[in-house]
Motif scaffolding. Structure first.
Motif, PDB file in Angstrom:
ATOM      1  N   ASN A 202       0.855  -1.189   0.000  1.00  0.00           N
ATOM      2  CA  ASN A 202       0.000   0.000   0.000  1.00  0.00           C
ATOM      3  C   ASN A 202       0.889   1.237   0.000  1.00  0.00           C
ATOM      4  O   ASN A 202       1.943   1.238   0.642  1.00  0.00           O
ATOM      5  CB  ASN A 202      -0.868   0.076   1.257  1.00  0.00           C
ATOM      6  N   LEU A 203       0.457   2.275  -0.648  1.00  0.00           N
ATOM      7  CA  LEU A 203       1.119   3.571  -0.564  1.00  0.00           C
ATOM      8  C   LEU A 203       0.161   4.573   0.064  1.00  0.00           C
ATOM      9  O   LEU A 203      -1.022   4.631  -0.300  1.00  0.00           O
ATOM     10  CB  LEU A 203       1.560   4.064  -1.942  1.00  0.00           C
ATOM     11  N   ASP A 204       0.662   5.358   1.013  1.00  0.00           N
ATOM     12  CA  ASP A 204      -0.131   6.381   1.686  1.00  0.00           C
ATOM     13  C   ASP A 204       0.228   7.752   1.126  1.00  0.00           C
ATOM     14  O   ASP A 204       1.409   8.125   1.093  1.00  0.00           O
ATOM     15  CB  ASP A 204       0.150   6.376   3.193  1.00  0.00           C
ATOM     16  N   ARG A 231      -2.622  -1.049  -3.393  1.00  0.00           N
ATOM     17  CA  ARG A 231      -3.632  -0.143  -2.852  1.00  0.00           C
ATOM     18  C   ARG A 231      -3.035   1.240  -2.624  1.00  0.00           C
ATOM     19  O   ARG A 231      -1.823   1.383  -2.447  1.00  0.00           O
ATOM     20  CB  ARG A 231      -4.165  -0.638  -1.496  1.00  0.00           C
ATOM     21  N   PHE A 232      -3.921   2.217  -2.605  1.00  0.00           N
ATOM     22  CA  PHE A 232      -3.592   3.566  -2.148  1.00  0.00           C
ATOM     23  C   PHE A 232      -4.505   3.902  -0.972  1.00  0.00           C
ATOM     24  O   PHE A 232      -5.700   3.600  -1.002  1.00  0.00           O
ATOM     25  CB  PHE A 232      -3.839   4.604  -3.240  1.00  0.00           C
ATOM     26  N   ALA A 233      -3.942   4.519   0.037  1.00  0.00           N
ATOM     27  CA  ALA A 233      -4.728   5.135   1.111  1.00  0.00           C
ATOM     28  C   ALA A 233      -4.483   6.632   1.006  1.00  0.00           C
ATOM     29  O   ALA A 233      -3.337   7.087   1.050  1.00  0.00           O
ATOM     30  CB  ALA A 233      -4.307   4.612   2.472  1.00  0.00           C
ATOM     31  N   ILE A 234      -5.547   7.396   0.832  1.00  0.00           N
ATOM     32  CA  ILE A 234      -5.449   8.839   0.607  1.00  0.00           C
ATOM     33  C   ILE A 234      -6.036   9.554   1.820  1.00  0.00           C
ATOM     34  O   ILE A 234      -7.203   9.345   2.172  1.00  0.00           O
ATOM     35  CB  ILE A 234      -6.221   9.261  -0.654  1.00  0.00           C
ATOM     36  N   HIS A 284      -9.793   5.125  -0.022  1.00  0.00           N
ATOM     37  CA  HIS A 284      -8.935   4.011  -0.427  1.00  0.00           C
ATOM     38  C   HIS A 284      -9.188   3.662  -1.890  1.00  0.00           C
ATOM     39  O   HIS A 284     -10.296   3.821  -2.398  1.00  0.00           O
ATOM     40  CB  HIS A 284      -9.189   2.778   0.446  1.00  0.00           C
ATOM     41  N   PHE A 285      -8.157   3.157  -2.532  1.00  0.00           N
ATOM     42  CA  PHE A 285      -8.249   2.697  -3.916  1.00  0.00           C
ATOM     43  C   PHE A 285      -7.487   1.378  -4.004  1.00  0.00           C
ATOM     44  O   PHE A 285      -6.400   1.243  -3.435  1.00  0.00           O
ATOM     45  CB  PHE A 285      -7.646   3.726  -4.877  1.00  0.00           C
ATOM     46  N   GLY A 307      -8.655   2.228   9.262  1.00  0.00           N
ATOM     47  CA  GLY A 307      -9.229   2.617   7.979  1.00  0.00           C
ATOM     48  C   GLY A 307     -10.074   1.495   7.410  1.00  0.00           C
ATOM     49  O   GLY A 307     -10.693   0.718   8.135  1.00  0.00           O
ATOM     50  N   TYR A 308     -10.102   1.384   6.075  1.00  0.00           N
ATOM     51  CA  TYR A 308     -10.891   0.338   5.424  1.00  0.00           C
ATOM     52  C   TYR A 308     -10.115  -0.966   5.437  1.00  0.00           C
ATOM     53  O   TYR A 308      -8.903  -0.994   5.240  1.00  0.00           O
ATOM     54  CB  TYR A 308     -11.232   0.747   3.993  1.00  0.00           C
TER      55      TYR A 308
END
Length: 449
Positions: A202-204, A231-234, A284-285, A307-308
């Motif tokens: 994942n990248l934040d 995944r991305f966490a924004i 999230h993506f 988070g999710y």
């Protein structure tokens, strides 16, 4: 989006990683209460564990976590001793030996742990719990202070997913938040993780940072996409200097306004979905085929303090200073100050600072808000099946909220309450209308965009 409407829906509201939210926890829940709740955990479903490591090699000025900078390892080693002791205390309170299916390490920077202390933690967890063969272990990683040896130790511990902090690659933004971190550093860590066989990366990324522009954010996203994460966490930067004094070092005049933050959110969605990622909830993506994307398709995404997530365990045990957990009885938060936390543990006491015992109404409202935050809808029928007649409370609230919605952001047919696409960016604000505690007390929150 009309500026007046945008400002109205962007007023500060909770992020709803729990319900009721943490500002409403109180000291009426203490160690004795928590021990009683733990002793009543009779469900055989695997537990989830959250281990909080409240130390960093550097203090990033934007950070909203409970952490502190350390220049020597001795305080960290002493803290691990206390963490090991707390694990034993919690396990002793449970009615029998339990299975663990998920472990999340957060911070701070969990990768500050030495390889020796990481091995000690694995041994004590195995001593007190049965770790599933399919155990999922997620770890938050600061690429600036980790090397191949430490990553290999985390792989040996059982890490299956790494959340790598990017925030922003622009040097001006990095200087403004005291987080220098080159693209090459980050890319190297991602490459090492893949070489070690870590299957989930994942990248934040953070928007709304000082001096950040749509152009610089777009460049950061393109650089991050080149690493092809799962995944991305924004996260929207939450400027809360009344809670986090180090945020006073950030120049408020350099922060984006509400309308610019709104445009940044739109840019992020367009960029990531255009690259093939699926939107999950508000921030999230995930790539198609990733477990979070698959859970989204099945309506099985959950939301907690991390988070999710795909983690559906009914009980999350929080371990470490400031850690928050949830068991059937309610929420519990540990003492925040590390020295006080350690003193309680070494005296043989559960280090509980506060919590919240859940009523039947709390459980129904909490499920409805979580459904809104995860899928922008809930069904009164489903809530009644899970909670019985008490769910009629939500039916009446949904009717009232929809009737008062003059902006056309919701739909309600007597059973299903929907946040329509044009209102989904403001789901936190809409969820707050169901929150029976919002507005009580002196709690302050970050803006909703």
């Amino acid at each position: 989006m009309q500026p007046e409407l945008l400002r109205r829906y962007s007023a500060p509201v909770p992020r709803y990683t729990s319900y009721p939210t943490a500002p409403h926890f109180h000291d009426g829940v203490d160690a004795e209460t928590y021990a009683g709740w733990l002793s009543g955990e009779e469900d055989d479903t695997p537990l989830s564990l959250y281990l909080h490591i409240p130390f960093c090699d550097r203090l990033c000025w934007y950070c909203g976590c409970h952490t502190k900078q350390v220049r020597r390892y001795e305080p960290v080693a002493a803290y691990v001793d206390a963490l090991i002791a707390e694990i034993a205390l919690v396990a002793h309170c449970l009615p029998r030996r339990r299975t663990v299916g998920t472990i999340h390490f957060g911070g701070g920077s969990p990768t500050i742990l030495s390889t020796e202390d990481l091995s000690r933690l694995r041994q004590v967890l195995e001593r007190h719990f049965d770790l599933e063969s399919t155990l999922e272990v997620s770890v938050e990683i600061d690429p600036g202070y980790v090397d191949a040896v430490k990553l290999a130790a985390w792989r040996d511990f059982g890490m299956t997913r790494a959340s790598v902090g990017v925030q922003d690659f622009d040097s001006v933004v990095q200087t403004a938040i005291n987080r220098p971190q080159s693209f090459r550093q980050t890319e190297r860590v991602v490459s090492l993780l893949r070489e070690l066989g870590i299957g989930g990366i994942n990248l934040d990324v953070v928007y709304g940072l000082p001096h950040q522009t749509r152009a610089s954010l777009a460049k950061t996203l393109d650089m991050a996409l080149s690493m092809e994460p799962d995944r991305f966490a924004i996260f929207g930067y939450a400027h809360v200097p009344w809670m986090k004094k180090h945020q006073t070092l950030i120049d408020e005049k350099a922060l984006a306004g509400i309308e610019e933050r709104f445009q940044m959110v739109r840019l992020i969605g367009e960029r990531l979905q255009g690259a093939g990622y699926l939107a999950v909830g508000i921030d999230h993506f995930a790539r198609p085929g990733d477990s979070l994307a698959l859970a989204q398709e099945k309506g099985a995404v959950k939301r907690n303090f991390q988070g999710y997530t795909t983690d559906r365990a009914p009980a999350l045990i929080g371990l470490g200073a400031s850690a928050i957990g949830r068991v059937d009885g309610g929420y519990v938060q540990n003492i925040v100050a590390t020295n006080e936390y350690m003193r309680h543990v070494h005296e043989g006491r559960l280090p509980v600072a506060r919590g919240f015992g859940l009523s039947d109404i709390d459980r129904v409202v909490g499920d409805a808000i979580e459904a809104l935050m995860c899928s922008y809808r809930f069904s009164v029928h489903d809530l009644k099946q899970r909670h019985g007649p008490v769910a009629e409370h939500i039916q009446a609230e949904a009717a009232r909220i929809h009737q008062q919605d003059t902006d056309g952001f919701t739909a309600f047919d007597g059973d299903r309450f929907d946040v329509l696409p044009e209102g989904q960016m403001f789901v936190r604000t809409i969820a707050a209308r169901f929150d029976e505690y919002f507005g009580r007390g002196t709690a302050r929150h970050s803006v909703a965009v």
